[in-house]
Every structure is written in structure tokens, then in C-alpha cells.
Design an enzyme around this catalytic site. Structure first.
Site, mmCIF file in Angstrom:
data_model
loop_
_atom_site.group_PDB
_atom_site.id
_atom_site.type_symbol
_atom_site.label_atom_id
_atom_site.label_comp_id
_atom_site.label_asym_id
_atom_site.label_seq_id
_atom_site.Cartn_x
_atom_site.Cartn_y
_atom_site.Cartn_z
ATOM 1 N N THR A 35 49.052 36.193 8.356
ATOM 2 C CA THR A 35 49.176 35.476 9.625
ATOM 3 C C THR A 35 47.857 35.479 10.382
ATOM 4 O OG1 THR A 35 51.484 36.175 9.766
ATOM 5 C CG2 THR A 35 50.470 35.359 11.780
ATOM 6 N N THR A 36 47.204 36.646 10.425
ATOM 7 C CA THR A 36 45.949 36.780 11.158
ATOM 8 C C THR A 36 44.848 35.951 10.523
ATOM 9 O OG1 THR A 36 46.653 39.037 11.701
ATOM 10 C CG2 THR A 36 44.360 38.488 12.151
ATOM 11 N N TYR B 73 62.134 29.451 9.376
ATOM 12 C CA TYR B 73 62.679 28.150 9.757
ATOM 13 C C TYR B 73 63.987 27.846 9.048
ATOM 14 C CZ TYR B 73 63.209 23.370 11.259
ATOM 15 O OH TYR B 73 63.722 22.225 11.809
ATOM 16 N N TYR C 271 57.375 41.420 3.915
ATOM 17 C CA TYR C 271 56.872 41.367 5.284
ATOM 18 C C TYR C 271 58.004 40.943 6.205
ATOM 19 C CZ TYR C 271 53.753 39.873 9.158
ATOM 20 O OH TYR C 271 53.129 39.692 10.367
ATOM 21 N N ARG D 11 58.480 36.095 14.525
ATOM 22 C CA ARG D 11 57.858 34.855 14.048
ATOM 23 C C ARG D 11 58.794 34.040 13.157
ATOM 24 N NH1 ARG D 11 52.360 33.781 14.446
ATOM 25 N NH2 ARG D 11 51.089 35.434 15.359
ATOM 26 N N ILE E 270 49.256 47.730 8.276
ATOM 27 C CA ILE E 270 48.552 46.482 8.000
ATOM 28 C C ILE E 270 48.189 45.937 9.369
ATOM 29 C CG2 ILE E 270 48.693 44.172 7.015
ATOM 30 C CD1 ILE E 270 50.578 45.309 4.893
#
Length: 298
Positions: free
Chosen positions: A45-46, A108, A134, A139, A204
Site C-alpha cells: 500500500t505504501t 470491494y 495482510y 481499507r 511491516i
């Protein structure tokens, strides 16, 4: 176990035209190796993986693997909400030589309980390298329940979880249910020490992009029995951690990296520049942690 300690969720640098800056990416890999980061996650994501097309995404993973050249474990972010596409990305990363894969829960479209389980099992059966699941419900809209984690932990190459639910009671239940050799990593920089105290194996980290040695030390002081030293680092960096999440990640950490002179470029839409008031908060916390701002940014 893939790693113990601190894995950086690496930012992806862009040039002035918004393309991946591979020269700068290589500098970041060297920076983390020199500063005792224990593993690198490429295209999480980062790393703005959601706005990298497949060609870019895989090129970044391959570049980081090749640049590291086995000096540090490289974990490739290859998950998504399309199981078949995730399999393709995972298999490509395996071909490149990734040490492990970071696979997010489907977002989603979410998936029902049986679908989520089959999603991870199907991906795991398609590759031969380790997988870290994860869980980041803020999110994805999906929470990977401890009972499901326990079931998936029985799959041979599902070896760990990045737990970013922010729910320490849930983390405790995960640690209670999974095998002893199943790695539990914090996905939240503000609760690294509490997770370690429950039996976790590291983090992480977003913070490690700018404080790699300190994040490594926070974890290893705990492992070495220096609980006070670990606590001092966790609490001492708490205001900076809060500032790094004052807006949606990775906007603040990429801004911080630029303020510190890393020159990692801008963000890809829909991410954009920070609110100026928040930038001032971030600057102050960087200074408070003893980090030196690049001239002209004060």
C-alpha cells in the site's frame, strides 16, 4: 520464518514526469540495507501499488529483488480482489526470485467466508514460496477473523500475517490459535510493542521508511529483553507515528521523505499534496525526533 524484526513497506519514488525513478529506488534499497532494516516489502500500500500498472508493478518488484541481490529478504506485494490476477502476479514475483509474497484480503467485492478461504488457498497452491496474509479491514472492508487465520495457517506455505486491524484483542486471539512457527507481524506502527508482547515477530512498517534503525531497534530491544528500551522508542516516536498518519498513507510518509531530502517525487492521483497545516505538524514531529529537514523546507 521469512524475517524477524522490521520490514519496511517501501515507498515507490517517481520522477518529475510521474514515472518510477529506478535510480532513486536503488538508493532506497541501499539505505535500508545500511540501516539494518530486516526485510523490504516492494509494492505494498505504501508503495502506491494500486496506481502502478502491471508492467510497472512487476518491474519495481524485479528491480528491488535484483538490487538487493539476496542481502535482505524481499517480500512482493501481489494481492488483489481478483484471484486469477493475483495468481499471475504471485507467479511472476516467484520467477523473479521474491523471498515471499504479501497477499491482502480481497477488497470491494469482499468475498464471503468460503470465498476468502478459497482465495488464499488457491493462491497458495499456485506458488511454492511463503505467503504472508495482510489483514487491514479499514481499507478493504473485510476482517480476517482469528478462526479463519487459524484455518489458513494450516496451509503449508501460508506462514504469517500482517495484522493491521488495530484490535489488540483480535491479535491476542490470533496468537493464541496459530502454530508457534506462524509469524504475526504488526501492521500498525503505534502498537508494535504491544503486539510483540503477545508473541508477535516484528512489524511491516511505514515509519521504517524514515527511521529504519530505530524501528529495527524497537523490535530487537524487546527480543533481547530490554523492554524499557523498546518502550522508550515506541512511546518516544508515537507523536511522529501519529503525524505519519495524519492523512491517508502514504501521503505523509512520502512528504516526510522529501522533507528529509530523499527526493522521492510526488504522488499519483487520487493521492495528492498534504494540507499545509498538516505539513507543519509533520515537520515539527520530524524535528522533535532529531531528524534534519532539508534546507529550504523549514
Amino acid at each position: 520464518m521469512i524475517f524477524k524484526g522490521s520490514a519496511v513497506a517501501l515507498i515507490t519514488p517517481f520522477d518529475e514526469n510521474g514515472r518510477v525513478n529506478y535510480e532513486k529506488l536503488g538508493e532506497l534499497v541501499e539505505f535500508h540495507i545500511e540501516n539494518n532494516t530486516d526485510a523490504i516489502v516492494a509494492c505494498g500500500t505504501t508503495g502506491e501499488a494500486s496506481t502502478l500498472d502491471d508492467e510497472e508493478h512487476l518491474a519495481v518488484i524485479k528491480y528491488v529483488i535484483d538490487k538487493a541481490n539476496k542481502r535482505i529478504p524481499i517480500i512482493a506485494g501481489t494481492g488483489g480482489n481478483d484471484t486469477i490476477h493475483s495468481i499471475y502476479m504471485c507467479q511472476q514475483a516467484e520467477k523473479f526470485g521474491a523471498d515471499a509474497l504479501l497477499v491482502i484480503t480481497p477488497y470491494y467485492n469482499k468475498g464471503n467466508k468460503s470465498g476468502i478461504k478459497k482465495h488464499f488457498e488457491t493462491i497458495a497452491s499456485s506458488v511454492n514460496i511463503p505467503i504472508i496474509m495482510y489483514n487491514v479491514p479499514s481499507r478493504t472492508g473485510v476482517n480476517l477473523a482469528p478462526s479463519m487465520v487459524s484455518e489458513l495457517a494450516q496451509v503449508k506455505n501460508i506462514v504469517g500475517i500482517k495484522e493491521a486491524s488495530g484490535n489488540l484483542a483480535q491479535v491476542a486471539e490470533v496468537c493464541r490459535l496459530v502454530p508457534k512457527d506462524f509469524a504475526v507481524y504488526s501492521g500498525n506502527d503505534d502498537t508494535i510493542l504491544p503486539l510483540l508482547s503477545l508473541g508477535g515477530h516484528g512489524v511491516i512498517s511505514v515509519l521504517a521508511n524514515i527511521c529504519p534503525q530505530e524501528t529495527h531497534d524497537l523490535v530487537y530491544k524487546f527480543f533481547e529483553g530490554d523492554i524499557n528500551g523498546s518502550r522508550e522508542l515506541q512511546l518516544g516516536m508515537k507523536p511522529l507515528i501519529d503525524a505519519l498518519f495524519i492523512e491517508v498513507n502514504p501521503v505523509p510518509v512520502k512528504t516526510a521523505a522529501n522533507l528529509l531530502g530523499f527526493e522521492v517525487g510526488g504522488l499519483r492521483l487520487p493521492l495528492a499534496e498534504m494540507d499545509p497545516k498538516n505539513v507543519e505538524v509533520l515537520k515539527q514531529q520530524l524535528v522533535n525526533c532529531g531528524l534534519k529537514l532539508q534546507e529550504g523546507t523549514c
